[in-house]
Design a protein around this motif. Structure first.
Motif, PDB file in Angstrom:
ATOM      1  N   UNK A   1      -6.955 -21.608  -0.812  1.00  0.00           N
ATOM      2  CA  UNK A   1      -7.933 -21.157   0.183  1.00  0.00           C
ATOM      3  C   UNK A   1      -7.320 -21.278   1.585  1.00  0.00           C
ATOM      4  N   UNK A   2      -7.391 -20.191   2.341  1.00  0.00           N
ATOM      5  CA  UNK A   2      -6.877 -20.219   3.713  1.00  0.00           C
ATOM      6  C   UNK A   2      -8.079 -20.142   4.656  1.00  0.00           C
ATOM      7  N   UNK A   3      -8.116 -21.038   5.625  1.00  0.00           N
ATOM      8  CA  UNK A   3      -9.285 -21.074   6.510  1.00  0.00           C
ATOM      9  C   UNK A   3      -8.861 -21.129   7.966  1.00  0.00           C
ATOM     10  N   UNK A   4      -9.792 -20.726   8.825  1.00  0.00           N
ATOM     11  CA  UNK A   4      -9.612 -20.881  10.277  1.00  0.00           C
ATOM     12  C   UNK A   4      -8.396 -20.166  10.856  1.00  0.00           C
ATOM     13  N   UNK A   5      -8.012 -19.017  10.298  1.00  0.00           N
ATOM     14  CA  UNK A   5      -6.860 -18.294  10.849  1.00  0.00           C
ATOM     15  C   UNK A   5      -7.249 -17.729  12.215  1.00  0.00           C
ATOM     16  N   UNK A   6      -6.643 -18.265  13.255  1.00  0.00           N
ATOM     17  CA  UNK A   6      -6.976 -17.828  14.612  1.00  0.00           C
ATOM     18  C   UNK A   6      -5.730 -17.381  15.354  1.00  0.00           C
ATOM     19  N   UNK A   7      -5.873 -16.300  16.120  1.00  0.00           N
ATOM     20  CA  UNK A   7      -4.751 -15.862  16.952  1.00  0.00           C
ATOM     21  C   UNK A   7      -4.600 -16.781  18.149  1.00  0.00           C
TER      22      UNK A   7
ATOM     23  N   UNK B   1       1.058 -15.643  17.588  1.00  0.00           N
ATOM     24  CA  UNK B   1       1.021 -16.165  16.222  1.00  0.00           C
ATOM     25  C   UNK B   1      -0.425 -16.392  15.804  1.00  0.00           C
ATOM     26  N   UNK B   2      -0.629 -16.407  14.475  1.00  0.00           N
ATOM     27  CA  UNK B   2      -1.961 -16.663  13.927  1.00  0.00           C
ATOM     28  C   UNK B   2      -1.848 -17.969  13.135  1.00  0.00           C
ATOM     29  N   UNK B   3      -2.723 -18.942  13.417  1.00  0.00           N
ATOM     30  CA  UNK B   3      -2.580 -20.280  12.839  1.00  0.00           C
ATOM     31  C   UNK B   3      -3.839 -20.645  12.066  1.00  0.00           C
ATOM     32  N   UNK B   4      -3.677 -21.187  10.888  1.00  0.00           N
ATOM     33  CA  UNK B   4      -4.815 -21.665  10.102  1.00  0.00           C
ATOM     34  C   UNK B   4      -4.344 -22.726   9.130  1.00  0.00           C
ATOM     35  N   UNK B   5      -5.158 -22.982   8.116  1.00  0.00           N
ATOM     36  CA  UNK B   5      -4.805 -24.020   7.146  1.00  0.00           C
ATOM     37  C   UNK B   5      -5.000 -23.528   5.719  1.00  0.00           C
ATOM     38  N   UNK B   6      -4.117 -23.973   4.843  1.00  0.00           N
ATOM     39  CA  UNK B   6      -4.207 -23.632   3.426  1.00  0.00           C
ATOM     40  C   UNK B   6      -4.422 -24.906   2.619  1.00  0.00           C
ATOM     41  N   UNK B   7      -5.344 -24.827   1.655  1.00  0.00           N
ATOM     42  CA  UNK B   7      -5.604 -25.991   0.806  1.00  0.00           C
ATOM     43  C   UNK B   7      -4.590 -26.034  -0.329  1.00  0.00           C
ATOM     44  N   UNK B   8      -3.917 -27.154  -0.479  1.00  0.00           N
ATOM     45  CA  UNK B   8      -2.854 -27.301  -1.473  1.00  0.00           C
ATOM     46  C   UNK B   8      -3.065 -28.605  -2.252  1.00  0.00           C
ATOM     47  N   UNK B   9      -2.488 -28.698  -3.451  1.00  0.00           N
ATOM     48  CA  UNK B   9      -2.650 -29.943  -4.220  1.00  0.00           C
ATOM     49  C   UNK B   9      -1.922 -31.106  -3.535  1.00  0.00           C
TER      50      UNK B   9
END
Lengths: 439, 439
Positions: free
Chosen positions: B115-121, B126-134
């Motif tokens: 899941x990728x969330x909060x992708x902001x320019x 650049x566009x920055x967000x977060x990915x949920x990983x194990x």
């Protein structure tokens, strides 16, 4: 005047150095814990007022601060401190202006505390969600950089935490002077002065005490070189938000836009050498290595960057004036200098495998126009920041939009990557009921 | 037949007990680390297929499982295991059905990974967000409850983690039989069998090894009594998601709806005595204590609950057949029994102060109709779950809507409160660029 101004700061130190350090730190911890309760309750306006008052006080007392800093600098020079360290220790007019601007930026950031999210009704009738709350007491251990004192205090105040700051002993006078101004600002806003305590002793035993009192300190944020962090990891019983080093990679894929690739690989290495998000190893796909490496070599040569290359890359780079053979040790080394390890790889698979073996899980970037490979790199590279077509140098709290940064975490638990205000908070569950009981 | 079926499970154990435990655990750790890479890449459909295949295999081999369980039960009875422990160890038909239903529930949960969330320019482009990983590799240490083997394996598979399970030695045969079925399911879905390893030795040194190999294990989730957890805290170098105990409070405010208050305070104590979210101390506002305590006493008397009360409460409760004087030690005690500490307090301030002093920061609830007091309690009580007008017994992963629960955390870092799939993941920063470099 410097000596006179500084003299006042010394009397308390004198007393403490004749006390038992463990007892002193216990008292500091107890005061921090008590202050943390008031900080957790504090309204946004009150916290912002404290931050603004600190900025005003720093501006007002800039001359006194620089005088205290002079005392530190003279001692440091007499002790033969390295020029780079002296530079970091120096509180220039510019550095003071940056500290003030930093506080004003923190005032402008949204308050993370008290935010309630995801309130959802459950079939039982209760409504469940999460509230963002402070961690409690943050211990910060850093080297002789007085600006960290104010930056860290600002972030902890805004996030509703109490903090215990332990800066490098070389900056002791200046840090104590800053502590007074921070506490003046807290008091002016009606907050407890103990919410920010700067440890008033240069005795190293204070660090040992700080990192082993989980009853008073919820988390330690160490900022400093690998040696400091390694020592703290061994001894700490309080959890830490930390990173040891930054062995960052750029992988240039054979479907990369080579103009982007050259710009990124040059910037990632040469923008600054001493930062943790600087590229230390360049991986290049075999199919484009003969094209891209010579172009990059021209740029690196202008900066006299030493290239430590594997056999294949060395063959392509033959004639480069600062060329050496890479050993396996180079893949594991954070140079923090004008040195770059270079390796030719078959494809994105080999690049991901190399990175997951040797990277310090800080920041790694792929340059490619191929969507599927970009997405595989994004998902499979197990690092705190993973990038597509961007310089690793962007891995930074300001650049990521966090507004400010307390540090960078390479750990997976709690906070990962640049850590801003949110990393200094926790989520607790909140339940709104109407008399519901469990059946 | 039980003995015949079980014999096969013993041969490998025999070999391992003649190996060096440290070497064996190192190999387990290395295999788990390798398997974790494949698990992190696995698609949702593949992970769900493995879970479904495990459920099918358990249903098919229910008789074999119960036979293996019989071997454990016979040994346990011969060793004089307490009846409550024997009860937990028993794999009844119902327990097997519940395990299967649990796996099916995990299949139905959304996959948190990727899941990728909060992708902001950002202004730089650049566009920055977060990915949920194990997290990677999860070590789980638990007592003689075979159902935990399957529940924990299921949660780790769905969250893309590899896991090393170390169950109580009394359940050894049954756990090994379950391990085979879990690994059959993994293999059937094309996932590495090493993604779930059940430690195949009853030697206690295996636990010591598991909690001190941070290079192979990212986090330990211990499930068991306070004694086990305390021992692990002392020795572990791997971080833990844990709680020591649950000293939970209900505070009945003088503006409470007393009908709700009585229902909640009865349910929070008497719904189950042995659970960590059971109320251990009841706080009652002075103004309503004379009304509410006698009503509650009638209900508690029906359950023969012993009340350990302060002087004021004792005066009100005079004549209650199971009444004793509370000492300060009672405010710190998790009874896990039909015993309740009772204290009269002046108001919500005293209640919050008492809770923040004596609570184990697990779950605390206020009963009030006063909005401002409810909100103050919510914000100021520093516990993992804070409730308004609801029974503390709701603090549970299923009740909170997490779908399943790997454990409960009283810590503030990483996960706090009931921990479901999300608690077994981390967020990494992801950056989408177009060739951007740092200026």
């Amino acid at each position: 005047m410097g000596r006179i101004a500084a003299a006042g700061f010394e009397s308390r130190t004198y007393l403490i150095e004749h006390m038992d350090i463990q007892q002193y730190m216990t008292e500091v911890g107890q005061r921090a814990r008590a202050a943390s309760r008031a900080m957790a309750r504090a309204d946004t306006a009150v916290k912002n007022r404290a931050l603004s008052l600190i900025a005003v006080a720093i501006r007002r007392d800039a001359d006194l601060l620089r005088a205290a800093n002079q005392v530190d600098l003279e001692t440091a020079r007499a002790n033969g401190l390295a020029p780079a360290m002296l530079d970091r220790l120096t509180l220039s007019e510019q550095a003071i202006a940056t500290m003030i601007a930093g506080l004003e930026q923190i005032v402008a950031l949204p308050d993370p505390i008290g935010e309630i999210s995801n309130m959802k009704y459950r079939p039982t009738g209760i409504q469940v969600g999460q509230m963002r709350v402070p961690l409690g007491v943050i211990g910060i251990i850093y080297e002789a950089r007085p600006n960290v004192t104010v930056d860290a205090a600002g972030l902890c105040i805004k996030s509703g935490n109490a903090t215990i700051l332990r800066g490098g002993s070389e900056a002791h006078h200046c840090n104590q002077a800053l502590a007074r101004l921070v506490q003046e600002g807290l008091a002016g806003a009606g907050l407890p002065q103990d919410a920010v305590q700067v440890v008033d002793t240069t005795d190293r035993a204070a660090v040992g005490a700080l990192i082993t009192m989980p009853q008073y300190v919820d988390v330690i944020v160490p900022r400093g070189g690998k040696g400091l962090i390694e020592r703290l990891i061994k001894e700490a019983t309080v959890p830490m938000i930390k990173h040891l080093d930054g062995i960052c990679h750029v992988y240039i894929d054979d479907q990369a836009d080579l103009d982007k690739a050259v710009k990124i690989a040059f910037n990632a290495k040469c923008h600054r050498y001493g930062t943790c998000n600087t590229m230390e190893t360049l991986l290049v796909a075999r199919a484009v290595a003969p094209q891209v490496l010579p172009q990059l070599a021209k740029l690196y040569q202008g900066k006299e960057v030493e290239l430590r290359a594997d056999d294949e890359a060395r063959a392509i780079l033959a004639g480069y004036p600062h060329l050496a053979a890479a050993s396996e040790e180079d893949w594991r080394t954070e140079y923090l200098a004008a040195i770059l390890a270079v390796k030719v790889v078959a494809d994105v698979d080999e690049a991901i495998a190399h990175i997951n073996t040797y990277s310090s899980q800080h920041t790694d970037s792929i340059v490619t126009e191929n969507h599927s490979r970009a997405m595989r790199f994004l998902r499979e590279v197990d690092s705190a920041s993973v990038m597509i077509n961007a310089s690793t140098r962007f891995a930074d709290g300001f650049e990521f939009g966090l507004g400010a940064e307390i540090g960078i975490s390479n750990d997976k638990l709690h906070a990962r990557g640049p850590v801003g205000l949110e990393g200094l908070t926790s989520l607790k569950y909140v339940v709104f009921g109407h008399g519901e009981v469990r059946e």
